[in-house]
Design a protein around this motif. Structure first.
Motif, PDB file in Angstrom:
ATOM      1  N   ASP A  90       1.012  -1.157  -0.136  1.00 58.91           N
ATOM      2  CA  ASP A  90       0.143  -0.115   0.069  1.00 58.91           C
ATOM      3  C   ASP A  90       0.945   1.251  -0.197  1.00 58.91           C
ATOM      4  O   ASP A  90       0.457   2.532  -0.237  1.00 58.91           O
ATOM      5  CB  ASP A  90      -1.082  -0.062   1.233  1.00 58.91           C
ATOM      6  CG  ASP A  90      -0.253  -0.009   2.660  1.00 58.91           C
ATOM      7  OD1 ASP A  90       0.868  -0.509   2.584  1.00 58.91           O
ATOM      8  OD2 ASP A  90      -0.785   0.390   3.553  1.00 58.91           O
ATOM      9  N   LYS A  91       2.160   1.216   0.165  1.00 59.53           N
ATOM     10  CA  LYS A  91       3.125   2.148   0.230  1.00 59.53           C
ATOM     11  C   LYS A  91       3.819   2.361  -1.188  1.00 59.53           C
ATOM     12  O   LYS A  91       4.951   3.205  -1.228  1.00 59.53           O
ATOM     13  CB  LYS A  91       3.937   2.197   1.360  1.00 59.53           C
ATOM     14  CG  LYS A  91       3.304   2.005   2.473  1.00 59.53           C
ATOM     15  CD  LYS A  91       4.234   1.855   4.024  1.00 59.53           C
ATOM     16  CE  LYS A  91       3.497   1.796   5.153  1.00 59.53           C
ATOM     17  NZ  LYS A  91       2.811   0.510   5.317  1.00 59.53           N
ATOM     18  N   GLN A  93       4.341   2.496  -5.093  1.00 57.57           N
ATOM     19  CA  GLN A  93       3.857   3.392  -6.422  1.00 57.57           C
ATOM     20  C   GLN A  93       3.957   2.495  -7.509  1.00 57.57           C
ATOM     21  O   GLN A  93       5.084   2.506  -8.147  1.00 57.57           O
ATOM     22  CB  GLN A  93       4.462   4.788  -6.496  1.00 57.57           C
ATOM     23  CG  GLN A  93       4.011   5.454  -7.938  1.00 57.57           C
ATOM     24  CD  GLN A  93       2.527   5.811  -8.147  1.00 57.57           C
ATOM     25  OE1 GLN A  93       1.994   6.237  -7.195  1.00 57.57           O
ATOM     26  NE2 GLN A  93       2.050   5.232  -9.240  1.00 57.57           N
ATOM     27  N   TYR A 128       7.602  -1.315  -9.552  1.00 60.78           N
ATOM     28  CA  TYR A 128       6.892  -0.379  -8.219  1.00 60.78           C
ATOM     29  C   TYR A 128       8.277   0.644  -7.777  1.00 60.78           C
ATOM     30  O   TYR A 128       9.510  -0.057  -7.872  1.00 60.78           O
ATOM     31  CB  TYR A 128       6.489  -1.340  -7.205  1.00 60.78           C
ATOM     32  CG  TYR A 128       5.322  -2.138  -7.608  1.00 60.78           C
ATOM     33  CD1 TYR A 128       4.072  -1.531  -7.310  1.00 60.78           C
ATOM     34  CD2 TYR A 128       5.594  -3.451  -8.286  1.00 60.78           C
ATOM     35  CE1 TYR A 128       2.865  -2.580  -7.774  1.00 60.78           C
ATOM     36  CE2 TYR A 128       4.499  -4.285  -8.732  1.00 60.78           C
ATOM     37  CZ  TYR A 128       3.299  -3.722  -8.657  1.00 60.78           C
ATOM     38  OH  TYR A 128       2.283  -4.499  -8.833  1.00 60.78           O
ATOM     39  N   GLY A 222       2.104   7.885 -12.501  1.00 59.35           N
ATOM     40  CA  GLY A 222       2.691   6.599 -12.433  1.00 59.35           C
ATOM     41  C   GLY A 222       4.000   6.345 -13.715  1.00 59.35           C
ATOM     42  O   GLY A 222       4.288   5.441 -13.919  1.00 59.35           O
ATOM     43  N   THR A 240       4.571   7.732  -4.157  1.00 61.94           N
ATOM     44  CA  THR A 240       3.103   8.242  -3.743  1.00 61.94           C
ATOM     45  C   THR A 240       3.145   9.475  -3.306  1.00 61.94           C
ATOM     46  O   THR A 240       4.125  10.305  -3.297  1.00 61.94           O
ATOM     47  CB  THR A 240       2.835   7.319  -2.527  1.00 61.94           C
ATOM     48  OG1 THR A 240       3.664   7.488  -1.528  1.00 61.94           O
ATOM     49  CG2 THR A 240       2.751   5.775  -2.935  1.00 61.94           C
ATOM     50  N   GLN A 241       1.854  10.130  -3.378  1.00 61.69           N
ATOM     51  CA  GLN A 241       1.489  11.488  -3.003  1.00 61.69           C
ATOM     52  C   GLN A 241       2.053  12.455  -3.615  1.00 61.69           C
ATOM     53  O   GLN A 241       2.575  13.464  -3.073  1.00 61.69           O
ATOM     54  CB  GLN A 241       2.017  11.652  -1.439  1.00 61.69           C
ATOM     55  CG  GLN A 241       1.323  10.605  -0.424  1.00 61.69           C
ATOM     56  CD  GLN A 241       1.938  10.649   1.019  1.00 61.69           C
ATOM     57  OE1 GLN A 241       2.851  11.248   1.167  1.00 61.69           O
ATOM     58  NE2 GLN A 241       1.233  10.083   1.942  1.00 61.69           N
TER      59      GLN A 241
END
Length: 423
Positions: A90-91, A93, A128, A222, A240-241
């Motif tokens: 979940d962390k 990307q 990822y 992404g 992320t973010q």
């Protein structure tokens, strides 16, 4: 050794025996590849002792410092197989596209480019981006829960020896550890390799990588970007973010100047190369730098010794494959050891280790030569080479079959995959 025999020994010798630990595998190096191998081996039923020179509190730091890794799809499979991926998924990307361009800072990219889309392969995404802090903590937590793993932090190896039955290391604290196999996962200047008499071949590039992270106004979608400039490539990798990891390879002199700048001046220097496609940018986390070069161990094995990761091969970050190559070592060695034990073989025996070297030596040498060639081809401003590489990128981009092959290679899905990377 019997109790009676120990009583007949003098006190120093008896104390030394009592300080000795026995294990199947001794792993020197607590970065990422070492813990990955510890978990893979423990899962296969081996007992493992991992020796980490850094204190545990240092490894456990949770503040974001800008360091991140590009994990290929096959590497994700390995992490999933050893129980680490569910802790960080979940962390992470996903990297959905990769765009490769050529040009000069402030002038924009060349119209010739390569564009790779995850939709072109069935196993998408290609890979990822995962922050260092999340990956390290997940490894530490997983090792702490496995009773077959002994994690010694803040310890350094000062001596090692091998005989017909085992390898033994002596720690600075005075403790001896003996095991059937000693594994060096202790970086490009591997003490394990040096003590085993393994020489290295390599050279520097006169380049330094400046690594940091930025926050930007617009979403990255992404998409990973690789922009080739005369001083070296600039990689913009999605986190992320609405953050991106920056790996900026420049000449040593230029990189030294970049590291000496204030944050404001550094951003001013970065913006012409970064461009405006993600809006305004700001630094988040610290800046790091490390010299770039190629280093290959002349052998990945010695008597009861095997090398993995940077201890075996250190390559240019131009393709983001350094960690992935190390994790492929991990999966291959775990396969070889498990199969050897199933046959009743000595896991530290010469024939067993030769299988590991045969599996990994050609692939890593090919990767090293490929990254070396690409860096030399692209890190210059020669007009003839610039024209040739731009045309080459255009041809690759126009060939769907070749483009798909490159995508699968980047995702780590080609070649003889170890079990943990087959999914």
């Amino acid at each position: 050794m019997t109790v009676a025999a120990m009583r007949r020994m003098d006190n120093p010798a008896r104390a030394r025996i009592l300080r000795r630990m026995n294990t199947d595998l001794i792993i020197v190096g607590g970065g990422l590849n070492g813990p990955a191998l510890a978990l893979a081996a423990a899962q296969a039923g081996f007992t493992v002792t991992i020796i980490d020179s850094l204190p545990l509190d240092t490894r456990k730091r949770v503040n974001f410092d800008g360091r991140s890794y590009a994990l290929a799809h096959a590497s994700m499979r390995l992490l999933r197989g050893i129980g680490v991926w569910p802790k960080i998924s979940d962390k992470a990307q996903p990297m959905l596209e990769i765009k490769v361009t050529d040009g000069r800072a402030g002038e924009g990219p060349s119209p010739w480019m390569m564009h790779f889309d995850h939709a072109e392969i069935e196993e998408a995404p290609m890979g990822y981006m995962v922050e260092d802090r999340h990956l390290r903590r997940a490894f530490l937590d997983a090792m702490a829960k496995d009773k077959r793993i002994t994690h010694l932090s803040g310890e350094t190896v000062v001596a090692q020896s091998v005989d017909a039955a085992e390898a033994t290391v002596t720690l600075a604290s005075g403790k001896d550890i003996s095991g059937k196999l000693l594994i060096g996962s202790d970086g490009r200047k591997s003490g394990t390799a040096e003590r085993a008499g393994i020489k290295r071949t390599g050279w520097g590039y006169g380049q330094t990588a400046v690594v940091c992270a930025v926050k930007h106004e617009k979403p990255h979608g992404g998409i990973a970007h690789q922009f080739f400039m005369p001083g070296g490539p600039l990689a913009i990798l999605p986190l992320t973010q609405d953050r991106s990891s920056i790996v900026w390879s420049e000449t040593d002199t230029r990189a030294q100047a970049l590291m000496a700048m204030s944050d404001t001046d550094f951003l001013t220097a970065l913006r012409p190369a970064f461009g405006s496609f993600l809006g305004q940018i700001s630094l988040t986390g610290a800046r790091f730098s490390y010299p770039l070069g190629l280093t290959l161990a002349n052998s990945f094995i010695a008597d009861r010794v095997a090398l993995i990761g940077d201890a075996a091969h250190g390559v240019h970050p131009i393709a983001g494959q350094g960690l992935n190559a190390g994790l492929r070592d991990v999966a291959a060695l775990a396969d070889v050891l498990e199969n050897a034990r199933g046959r009743g073989e000595d896991i530290g025996g010469a024939q067993v280790l030769a299988r590991y070297q045969q599996w990994r030596r050609f692939d890593t040498t090919t990767l090293a030569l490929a990254t070396d060639t690409f860096n030399r081809l692209f890190s210059n401003d020669n007009p003839l080479l610039r024209a040739a590489r731009d045309i080459g990128m255009g041809l690759v981009n126009a060939a769907p079959g070749l483009r798909r092959t490159v995508i699968r290679e980047a995702a780590g899905l080609t070649g003889d995959l170890p079990r943990l990377m087959r999914g």
